[in-house]
Write an enzyme that holds these catalytic residues in place. Sequence first.
Site, mmCIF file in Angstrom:
data_model
loop_
_atom_site.group_PDB
_atom_site.id
_atom_site.type_symbol
_atom_site.label_atom_id
_atom_site.label_comp_id
_atom_site.label_asym_id
_atom_site.label_seq_id
_atom_site.Cartn_x
_atom_site.Cartn_y
_atom_site.Cartn_z
ATOM 1 N N TYR B 131 12.678 -32.557 34.154
ATOM 2 C CA TYR B 131 11.455 -32.976 33.720
ATOM 3 C C TYR B 131 10.212 -32.662 34.629
ATOM 4 O O TYR B 131 10.065 -33.394 35.251
ATOM 5 C CB TYR B 131 11.577 -34.516 33.393
ATOM 6 C CG TYR B 131 10.649 -35.083 32.584
ATOM 7 C CD1 TYR B 131 9.656 -34.374 31.904
ATOM 8 C CD2 TYR B 131 10.436 -36.528 32.429
ATOM 9 C CE1 TYR B 131 8.350 -35.072 31.257
ATOM 10 C CE2 TYR B 131 9.363 -37.202 31.873
ATOM 11 C CZ TYR B 131 8.427 -36.382 31.082
ATOM 12 O OH TYR B 131 7.358 -37.133 30.435
ATOM 13 N N LYS B 159 12.345 -28.909 30.845
ATOM 14 C CA LYS B 159 11.245 -29.530 29.781
ATOM 15 C C LYS B 159 10.030 -28.931 30.543
ATOM 16 O O LYS B 159 9.435 -29.616 31.611
ATOM 17 C CB LYS B 159 11.141 -30.919 29.924
ATOM 18 C CG LYS B 159 10.047 -31.506 28.732
ATOM 19 C CD LYS B 159 10.389 -32.997 28.873
ATOM 20 C CE LYS B 159 9.337 -33.876 27.941
ATOM 21 N NZ LYS B 159 8.006 -33.783 28.337
#
Lengths: 297, 297
Positions: B131, B159
Site C-alpha cells: 500500500y 496499490k
Amino acid sequence: MFTGLSAFAPTPLAEAAVDEPAYGRLIARLARAGVDSIGALGSTGSYAYLDRAERARAVAVAVRHAGEVPVIAGVGALRMRDILHHVEDAQEAGASAVILAPMTYEALSDDEVFALYEEVCANLSVPLAIYDNPVATRVTFSDELHSRVAQLRPVAAIKLPLPAVGVEALAARVTRLRALVPATVAIGVSGDDAAAAGLSAGCDLWFSVLGGTLPIECLALVRAAQRGAADDAAATSARLQPIWQLFARYGTYRVVAALTEQLGLVPRMHLPRPVRSLDADGMRSVAEALTAANIRL
Amino acid sequence: MFTGLSAFAPTPLAEAAVDEPAYGRLIARLARAGVDSIGALGSTGSYAYLDRAERARAVAVAVRHAGEVPVIAGVGALRMRDILHHVEDAQEAGASAVILAPMTYEALSDDEVFALYEEVCANLSVPLAIYDNPVATRVTFSDELHSRVAQLRPVAAIKLPLPAVGVEALAARVTRLRALVPATVAIGVSGDDAAAAGLSAGCDLWFSVLGGTLPIECLALVRAAQRGAADDAAATSARLQPIWQLFARYGTYRVVAALTEQLGLVPRMHLPRPVRSLDADGMRSVAEALTAANIRL
C-alpha cells in the site's frame, strides 16, 4: 518548571519491553546533573511506539527517579481516546506536566488541531506544553494557531521547531509569538543546534534531545546563555557541532540511541522495528563525534 | 483476487466502538453487488485509529459477511510488534490477503521499509498488497523500492497512488513498473478520479474508496474498462466527478463517512476524534454532489 534545560530522556528498550531499571538509572543521572525538568516519552523517548501499559509504567519510573525535578510526560497518540488514557495515566503517575504533539494519519485542519487541545485541556489538572513538530506530525502551526491554542487555560509552554530557513527566522518568530500568547506561556527552542542562538534570542528554555544523554554539557550551554554570556553558549554549541551534524545525517532518534549505548548508559539500546539502529559505519561516526566533541566516555 | 474492483469499506464507528452489525450489513451489500474483492480496514476503514481487539473483530465480521468474496485486511501500524499481531489476527479471522502501508512517526529509510516488508512476509501465509500512500505515511516508494519489495514471495499486488503530476505520469509509471516487478504482481490504481484512466492504461484493478459505498456505480466503470470501452468508463468517471471534487476539498475520509450516512447505510457515522465529521456546509455539499452525480438515495 518551563525554564532553562528540559532534558528529554531516551527510553531504553530491551528486546521486547522497556528496560525499566536502565530507564530509572538514566533519569536519576539527569536529576543529579541538575537539569530544570525532565522530559519522559518525548519523540526520542519512543512514545509513538509504546503501548498504554508501557507508557504508564515508564512515567511512574521517571517520577520515582527524578526526585525533586519535575517530569513532563509525552501524551500524544493518533486517537483522542488514547490521548486521554495517557493523560490520565501520566497524572496518576505524578507527572508535573504533559507535552502533546498532534499526531496524524489523516491530515488535520487547524480547527481540528485546536479542538484536540481544547478537549485535552478540559481533562487536565497539570500544565501542558504544545509540542510543535511539523516533521513527525505533518501539522504546521501558524502563528495564529499557536495563539489560539495558547489561550487555553493549562497551556504553559510552546516547544518550537527550528525553522527550515534557520536561526534568524526562529528569533523573529519568538518575537512575533510573544505578542500573541499570554505572558504566562513559556517559549522553548528545540532543534539542538539552534539552542544557543534560541536562548540568546530570548527563548525561556531548551527542550533538549542531547540534554537527555549529555546533561552536563547541555547545562553548561544553558547556564552561559542565562547569565548573558552568549559567546560562551555559542562556544559550547560549536564544540557539540559534530553531534548536531550526525543528528542531521542519521536522524536524531537513531543517533541518541547510539549515544546512549556508547556512553555506557545501557548495555544495548534497541529501537522499535521497523526503525533500525545505526549500522557499523554509523556507530563509528558516533564514536568519532564523541571524541571530536571532547566527551569523556 | 487482485483484479477488477477492490471495494474498500468504511468502518462504521459508534460513539466509542465499531458498530459491528452496521459493518456486517455494509460488507454484505458489497458482496451482493458483485465486487471482486473487499478491503477491510483500509485508510477510509479507520485502521490507523482502532486497537488490536477492534481490528481483529472487524476482520472477522467482514469475512463472515463477505461470502465468497475475498477479504483483504489492512494490517499497518507504527510498530512491527503490532503489525505482526494484526497479521496473525487477520489470518486467524480468515482474511484472504493483507494490505500494508509503512506507517511512520520517525522517517524510515528505503532499507528500513524493505526490511519491514521482509519481516512481515516471513510471517505471512496469505498474499500481501503493498500500500503505497505517500500522503498518510510520508514514505515515497521509488520504482527501485517497489521493485525490491515486489520480489518478496507473498507480494501479489501494488496499490499505486495517483502521482501529483497527474494521470499521464501514472500510465508511464505502470509501464515502468511492469518491467521491474514479477509478472505475478498485480498493479492497481487508487485515487478514485484516476480509476478510469488507470484501468485504461493497463492497471489490473482499482483499489477503490468509493467502491465501498457506491459499488454499483464503480462496478459499471470497471466493467466498461475491462471490456475495452474506455469512453464508457470515462463517462461514468465524469458522472462521479462532483464526488471526486469533494474528496479533494474535504479529504476522502470525511466525505466517505458523510456519504455512508447520507446513503442511509448507517444511522450516524462517527469519526475518531481528533478527526471531525463534516460541518453542515460540508454535509450539504455531499448531498448536492450525490444529486449532481444522479445517485438515488
